[in-house]
Design a protein around this motif. Structure first.
Motif, PDB file in Angstrom:
ATOM      1  N   ASN A   1     -78.515  15.584   2.416  1.00  0.00           N
ATOM      2  CA  ASN A   1     -77.305  16.362   2.598  1.00  0.00           C
ATOM      3  C   ASN A   1     -76.293  15.598   3.436  1.00  0.00           C
ATOM      4  N   ASN A   2     -75.024  15.886   3.198  1.00  0.00           N
ATOM      5  CA  ASN A   2     -73.942  15.242   3.935  1.00  0.00           C
ATOM      6  C   ASN A   2     -73.223  16.313   4.769  1.00  0.00           C
ATOM      7  N   ILE A   3     -73.893  16.748   5.842  1.00  0.00           N
ATOM      8  CA  ILE A   3     -73.354  17.803   6.683  1.00  0.00           C
ATOM      9  C   ILE A   3     -72.747  17.184   7.932  1.00  0.00           C
ATOM     10  N   HIS A   4     -71.506  17.533   8.203  1.00  0.00           N
ATOM     11  CA  HIS A   4     -70.841  17.029   9.394  1.00  0.00           C
ATOM     12  C   HIS A   4     -70.886  18.049  10.530  1.00  0.00           C
ATOM     13  N   LYS A   5     -70.465  19.291  10.227  1.00  0.00           N
ATOM     14  CA  LYS A   5     -70.431  20.320  11.251  1.00  0.00           C
ATOM     15  C   LYS A   5     -70.813  21.663  10.653  1.00  0.00           C
ATOM     16  N   GLY A   6     -71.337  22.535  11.515  1.00  0.00           N
ATOM     17  CA  GLY A   6     -71.684  23.875  11.078  1.00  0.00           C
ATOM     18  C   GLY A   6     -72.728  24.482  11.991  1.00  0.00           C
ATOM     19  N   TYR A   7     -73.341  25.562  11.514  1.00  0.00           N
ATOM     20  CA  TYR A   7     -74.354  26.272  12.287  1.00  0.00           C
ATOM     21  C   TYR A   7     -75.519  26.628  11.381  1.00  0.00           C
ATOM     22  N   ILE A   8     -76.693  26.711  11.983  1.00  0.00           N
ATOM     23  CA  ILE A   8     -77.855  27.254  11.291  1.00  0.00           C
ATOM     24  C   ILE A   8     -78.488  28.287  12.201  1.00  0.00           C
ATOM     25  N   CYS A   9     -78.757  29.434  11.631  1.00  0.00           N
ATOM     26  CA  CYS A   9     -79.318  30.555  12.395  1.00  0.00           C
ATOM     27  C   CYS A   9     -80.505  31.106  11.627  1.00  0.00           C
ATOM     28  N   GLN A  10     -81.635  31.230  12.287  1.00  0.00           N
ATOM     29  CA  GLN A  10     -82.824  31.778  11.644  1.00  0.00           C
ATOM     30  C   GLN A  10     -83.340  32.938  12.478  1.00  0.00           C
ATOM     31  N   PHE A  11     -83.714  34.026  11.808  1.00  0.00           N
ATOM     32  CA  PHE A  11     -84.125  35.234  12.524  1.00  0.00           C
ATOM     33  C   PHE A  11     -85.098  36.042  11.668  1.00  0.00           C
ATOM     34  N   HIS A  12     -86.065  36.657  12.325  1.00  0.00           N
ATOM     35  CA  HIS A  12     -87.062  37.461  11.626  1.00  0.00           C
ATOM     36  C   HIS A  12     -86.440  38.791  11.190  1.00  0.00           C
ATOM     37  N   PRO A  13     -86.794  39.303   9.998  1.00  0.00           N
ATOM     38  CA  PRO A  13     -86.226  40.582   9.534  1.00  0.00           C
ATOM     39  C   PRO A  13     -86.411  41.737  10.520  1.00  0.00           C
ATOM     40  N   ASP A  14     -87.492  41.719  11.298  1.00  0.00           N
ATOM     41  CA  ASP A  14     -87.731  42.820  12.243  1.00  0.00           C
ATOM     42  C   ASP A  14     -86.646  42.926  13.303  1.00  0.00           C
ATOM     43  N   ILE A  15     -85.955  41.813  13.582  1.00  0.00           N
ATOM     44  CA  ILE A  15     -84.872  41.851  14.574  1.00  0.00           C
ATOM     45  C   ILE A  15     -83.773  42.812  14.131  1.00  0.00           C
TER      46      ILE A  15
ATOM     47  N   ILE B   1     -79.262  42.147  22.020  1.00  0.00           N
ATOM     48  CA  ILE B   1     -77.960  41.481  21.921  1.00  0.00           C
ATOM     49  C   ILE B   1     -77.877  40.698  20.613  1.00  0.00           C
ATOM     50  N   VAL B   2     -78.951  39.973  20.291  1.00  0.00           N
ATOM     51  CA  VAL B   2     -78.983  39.203  19.042  1.00  0.00           C
ATOM     52  C   VAL B   2     -78.770  40.124  17.845  1.00  0.00           C
ATOM     53  N   GLN B   3     -79.450  41.264  17.842  1.00  0.00           N
ATOM     54  CA  GLN B   3     -79.310  42.206  16.735  1.00  0.00           C
ATOM     55  C   GLN B   3     -77.864  42.687  16.596  1.00  0.00           C
ATOM     56  N   SER B   4     -77.241  43.017  17.708  1.00  0.00           N
ATOM     57  CA  SER B   4     -75.860  43.505  17.674  1.00  0.00           C
ATOM     58  C   SER B   4     -74.919  42.448  17.103  1.00  0.00           C
ATOM     59  N   TYR B   5     -75.082  41.219  17.556  1.00  0.00           N
ATOM     60  CA  TYR B   5     -74.245  40.128  17.039  1.00  0.00           C
ATOM     61  C   TYR B   5     -74.479  39.912  15.552  1.00  0.00           C
ATOM     62  N   LEU B   6     -75.743  39.936  15.130  1.00  0.00           N
ATOM     63  CA  LEU B   6     -76.063  39.699  13.724  1.00  0.00           C
ATOM     64  C   LEU B   6     -75.451  40.773  12.823  1.00  0.00           C
ATOM     65  N   ILE B   7     -75.568  42.028  13.218  1.00  0.00           N
ATOM     66  CA  ILE B   7     -75.010  43.111  12.401  1.00  0.00           C
ATOM     67  C   ILE B   7     -73.487  42.977  12.314  1.00  0.00           C
ATOM     68  N   THR B   8     -72.843  42.651  13.451  1.00  0.00           N
ATOM     69  CA  THR B   8     -71.395  42.410  13.434  1.00  0.00           C
ATOM     70  C   THR B   8     -71.050  41.250  12.506  1.00  0.00           C
ATOM     71  N   LEU B   9     -71.840  40.184  12.596  1.00  0.00           N
ATOM     72  CA  LEU B   9     -71.641  39.014  11.736  1.00  0.00           C
ATOM     73  C   LEU B   9     -71.739  39.391  10.267  1.00  0.00           C
TER      74      LEU B   9
ATOM     75  N   ASP C   1     -90.258  36.195  19.286  1.00  0.00           N
ATOM     76  CA  ASP C   1     -88.841  36.412  18.987  1.00  0.00           C
ATOM     77  C   ASP C   1     -88.429  35.874  17.610  1.00  0.00           C
ATOM     78  N   HIS C   2     -88.947  34.720  17.191  1.00  0.00           N
ATOM     79  CA  HIS C   2     -88.621  34.146  15.889  1.00  0.00           C
ATOM     80  C   HIS C   2     -87.116  34.157  15.642  1.00  0.00           C
ATOM     81  N   PHE C   3     -86.388  33.503  16.539  1.00  0.00           N
ATOM     82  CA  PHE C   3     -84.937  33.423  16.421  1.00  0.00           C
ATOM     83  C   PHE C   3     -84.437  32.121  17.016  1.00  0.00           C
TER      84      PHE C   3
END
Length: 306
Positions: free
Chosen positions: A103-117, A173-181, A37-39
């Motif tokens: 880094n001085n990160i307090h809040k946020g998100y990190i998302c990693q995904f393979h291009p094939d997704i 589902i992941v692909q659909s969310y990513l494209i919307t994002l 999956d690489h996600f």
């Protein structure tokens, strides 16, 4: 995220850094549920335990970072980007990056995904051309308008839920969310394909070609022939747009690729030289020392001691 994964990531520190990175305990590898999956998508504070420099590295996946509070500093190639409150940065797959400071990160998100997704059931390679930030030559940083923060945060929360609360990730589902994002991000993205000069278009194409061919092609005339212009014209355009000559761009990308291989692989210096297009190891070592200030052997030893 599973407790076992979290505990392993917390123990990941500077000691034995390169060995950890090359081994099975690499924290990014631990986050993937399977090799297929690489996600993953998580709140950034859950995994940003690695508060130490990262030498030039690259990954086969795209990496998206959204900072809702705090600051994140990284280099993509030789360009430094500072990402702060309500900003996003995309590290395209195959892009060499580095982290030079804590880094001085307090809040946020990190998302990693393979291009094939992105080219599964609901996507195509043509569709990806709509998203400039996925390209090596694109603008990777996005400042969100106030009205777009909540929709983007909601999508990232859904991606996090799909990753964290399901046994098997549904990549459709992941692909659909990513494209919307991505379309939400596009509202705020600085486009590099509209209202730009011919020199800027040529320079962007040159950067993409360097990324594809740097391991084997080091001559300006090779790239100018692919772009159907003279070497002098290419040099002039690239210098006017970036402040650096085409030769300088080529040399810097050779060096970055070599530094990445010295850090992220177990190849010998001679093998690294071959990988970046040098038949003569001694010539490669002279080139590396001239541009970096130390020999490739010394560079690797310094990483091993970090």
């Amino acid at each position: 995220m599973k407790k076992k994964q979290a505990e392993k990531i917390k123990t990941y520190g500077p000691k034995g850094f390169r060995e950890k990175f090359l081994g099975e305990d690499n924290p990014i590898h631990l986050l993937f549920k399977s090799n297929s999956d690489h996600f993953f998508c998580l709140e950034i504070e859950e995994i940003m335990q690695m508060q130490h420099p990262v030498p030039p590295s690259k990954h086969s996946c795209h990496t998206l970072i959204f900072i809702s509070s705090g600051q994140h500093v990284m280099k993509l190639g030789y360009q430094e980007y500072v990402t702060t409150d309500n900003e996003m940065i995309m590290v395209p797959a195959g892009q060499i990056f580095s982290l030079d400071n804590v880094n001085n990160i307090h809040k946020g998100y990190i998302c990693q995904f393979h291009p094939d997704i992105l080219i599964r059931k609901y996507g195509s390679r043509e569709l990806l051309n709509d998203f400039d930030f996925l390209k090596i030559s694109g603008n990777p940083k996005i400042k969100l308008a106030a009205e777009d923060i909540a929709p983007i945060t909601n999508i990232l929360e859904r991606l996090k839920k799909e990753y964290s609360e399901t046994t098997i990730t549904d990549l459709n589902i992941v692909q659909s969310y990513l494209i919307t994002l991505f379309y939400e991000m596009n509202k705020n993205a600085v486009k590099t394909v509209k209202n730009i000069s011919a020199a800027e278009v040529l320079t962007a194409k040159f950067k993409e070609l360097i990324h594809d061919h740097i391991k084997t092609q080091h001559q300006v005339n090779y790239y100018s022939s692919l772009l159907n212009v003279t070497p002098n014209h290419l040099n002039k355009c690239v210098k006017n747009v970036t402040g650096k000559s085409a030769v300088k761009w080529i040399d810097e990308n050779i060096l970055l690729e070599a530094k990445y291989l010295l850090f992220q692989t177990t190849l010998s210096v001679g093998e690294v030289a071959t990988q970046v297009g040098f038949e003569d190891q001694s010539y490669f070592s002279r080139f590396f020392k001239k541009t970096e200030g130390i020999s490739p052997i010394r560079y690797r030893k310094l990483i091993d001691k970090s």
